[in-house]
Design a protein around this motif. Sequence first.
Motif, mmCIF file in Angstrom:
data_model
loop_
_atom_site.group_PDB
_atom_site.id
_atom_site.type_symbol
_atom_site.label_atom_id
_atom_site.label_comp_id
_atom_site.label_asym_id
_atom_site.label_seq_id
_atom_site.Cartn_x
_atom_site.Cartn_y
_atom_site.Cartn_z
ATOM 1 N N GLY A 1 34.214 -0.602 -16.264
ATOM 2 C CA GLY A 1 33.470 -1.754 -15.773
ATOM 3 C C GLY A 1 32.559 -1.356 -14.629
ATOM 4 N N VAL A 2 31.254 -1.419 -14.868
ATOM 5 C CA VAL A 2 30.281 -1.098 -13.820
ATOM 6 C C VAL A 2 29.506 -2.353 -13.437
ATOM 7 C CG1 VAL A 2 30.039 1.390 -14.043
ATOM 8 C CG2 VAL A 2 28.820 -0.064 -15.625
ATOM 9 N N GLY A 3 30.286 -3.368 -13.079
ATOM 10 C CA GLY A 3 29.719 -4.618 -12.588
ATOM 11 C C GLY A 3 29.593 -4.548 -11.076
ATOM 12 N N ALA A 4 29.951 -5.635 -10.404
ATOM 13 C CA ALA A 4 29.772 -5.717 -8.956
ATOM 14 C C ALA A 4 30.533 -4.617 -8.219
ATOM 15 C CB ALA A 4 30.209 -7.094 -8.456
ATOM 16 N N THR A 5 31.815 -4.489 -8.476
ATOM 17 C CA THR A 5 32.611 -3.472 -7.783
ATOM 18 C C THR A 5 32.425 -2.097 -8.398
ATOM 19 O OG1 THR A 5 34.264 -5.135 -7.199
ATOM 20 C CG2 THR A 5 34.937 -2.820 -7.082
ATOM 21 N N ASN B 1 22.883 -10.382 -12.655
ATOM 22 C CA ASN B 1 23.574 -9.205 -12.121
ATOM 23 C C ASN B 1 22.811 -8.550 -10.974
ATOM 24 O OD1 ASN B 1 24.322 -8.245 -15.501
ATOM 25 N ND2 ASN B 1 25.670 -9.341 -14.116
ATOM 26 N N LEU B 2 21.525 -8.808 -10.883
ATOM 27 C CA LEU B 2 20.684 -8.083 -9.926
ATOM 28 C C LEU B 2 21.026 -8.364 -8.465
ATOM 29 C CD1 LEU B 2 17.237 -8.462 -11.725
ATOM 30 C CD2 LEU B 2 18.926 -6.623 -11.948
ATOM 31 N N SER B 3 21.599 -9.528 -8.188
ATOM 32 C CA SER B 3 21.872 -9.888 -6.795
ATOM 33 C C SER B 3 23.080 -9.169 -6.202
ATOM 34 C CB SER B 3 22.061 -11.397 -6.668
ATOM 35 O OG SER B 3 23.212 -11.800 -7.397
ATOM 36 N N ASN B 4 24.018 -8.712 -7.054
ATOM 37 C CA ASN B 4 25.222 -8.110 -6.488
ATOM 38 C C ASN B 4 25.648 -6.811 -7.164
ATOM 39 O OD1 ASN B 4 26.114 -9.201 -8.885
ATOM 40 N ND2 ASN B 4 27.970 -10.099 -8.022
ATOM 41 N N ILE C 1 24.063 -2.727 -8.754
ATOM 42 C CA ILE C 1 23.111 -1.671 -8.390
ATOM 43 C C ILE C 1 21.845 -1.669 -9.240
ATOM 44 C CG2 ILE C 1 24.919 -0.171 -7.495
ATOM 45 C CD1 ILE C 1 24.650 1.478 -10.130
ATOM 46 N N TYR C 2 21.699 -2.607 -10.130
ATOM 47 C CA TYR C 2 20.611 -2.583 -11.105
ATOM 48 C C TYR C 2 19.335 -3.208 -10.557
ATOM 49 C CZ TYR C 2 24.833 -1.683 -13.668
ATOM 50 O OH TYR C 2 26.032 -1.156 -14.052
ATOM 51 N N ILE C 3 18.215 -2.872 -11.220
ATOM 52 C CA ILE C 3 16.901 -3.382 -10.811
ATOM 53 C C ILE C 3 16.300 -4.201 -11.952
ATOM 54 C CG2 ILE C 3 16.500 -1.497 -9.187
ATOM 55 C CD1 ILE C 3 14.707 -0.187 -11.339
ATOM 56 N N ASP C 4 15.184 -4.869 -11.694
ATOM 57 C CA ASP C 4 14.541 -5.737 -12.686
ATOM 58 C C ASP C 4 14.305 -5.037 -14.022
ATOM 59 O OD1 ASP C 4 14.424 -7.923 -10.971
ATOM 60 O OD2 ASP C 4 12.425 -7.418 -10.240
ATOM 61 N N ALA C 5 13.876 -3.810 -13.978
ATOM 62 C CA ALA C 5 13.565 -3.070 -15.212
ATOM 63 C C ALA C 5 14.795 -2.810 -16.068
ATOM 64 C CB ALA C 5 12.888 -1.746 -14.866
ATOM 65 N N ASP C 6 15.992 -2.955 -15.511
ATOM 66 C CA ASP C 6 17.229 -2.703 -16.255
ATOM 67 C C ASP C 6 17.692 -3.879 -17.100
ATOM 68 O OD1 ASP C 6 17.367 -0.185 -15.067
ATOM 69 O OD2 ASP C 6 18.661 -0.882 -13.432
ATOM 70 N N VAL C 7 17.155 -5.061 -16.870
ATOM 71 C CA VAL C 7 17.608 -6.259 -17.595
ATOM 72 C C VAL C 7 17.464 -6.040 -19.102
ATOM 73 C CG1 VAL C 7 17.176 -8.718 -18.016
ATOM 74 C CG2 VAL C 7 17.120 -7.813 -15.681
ATOM 75 N N GLY C 8 18.566 -6.301 -19.809
ATOM 76 C CA GLY C 8 18.596 -6.133 -21.258
ATOM 77 C C GLY C 8 19.092 -4.775 -21.721
ATOM 78 N N GLU C 9 19.199 -3.838 -20.805
ATOM 79 C CA GLU C 9 19.655 -2.477 -21.138
ATOM 80 C C GLU C 9 21.164 -2.375 -20.904
ATOM 81 O OE1 GLU C 9 17.814 0.024 -22.371
ATOM 82 O OE2 GLU C 9 16.084 -1.304 -22.412
ATOM 83 N N PRO C 10 21.828 -1.427 -21.569
ATOM 84 C CA PRO C 10 23.262 -1.220 -21.319
ATOM 85 C C PRO C 10 23.533 -0.793 -19.871
ATOM 86 C CG PRO C 10 22.562 -0.093 -23.333
ATOM 87 C CD PRO C 10 21.320 -0.561 -22.641
#
Length: 78
Positions: free
Chosen positions: A25-29, A57-60, A62-71
């Motif tokens: 799980g590579v979510g918030a934590t 997911n972007l607010s909490n 490590i991902y950025i706008d360009a990552d939306v929709g990607e694994p």
Amino acid sequence: MSIDTIRQSYIFDWQASQVPVWIFGVGATGSRMFRLWIDAGCEDISICDPDKVEAHNLSNQIYIDADVGEPKVKCAWD
């Protein structure tokens, strides 16, 4: 951003270690822990998460706008 781990080097040397790290799980934590392990010098990391990055997911995480929709797993390594 990278953290300075020089104060912890006397406790454990990741470059000399053969201990693999698994993160489920590579979510918030998980995403933050992933970056901390990388910054600490750990090179044997495996991550597992079937989710894709969503806009909320972007607010909490490590991902950025360009990552939306990607694994998440792919984007964490980028």
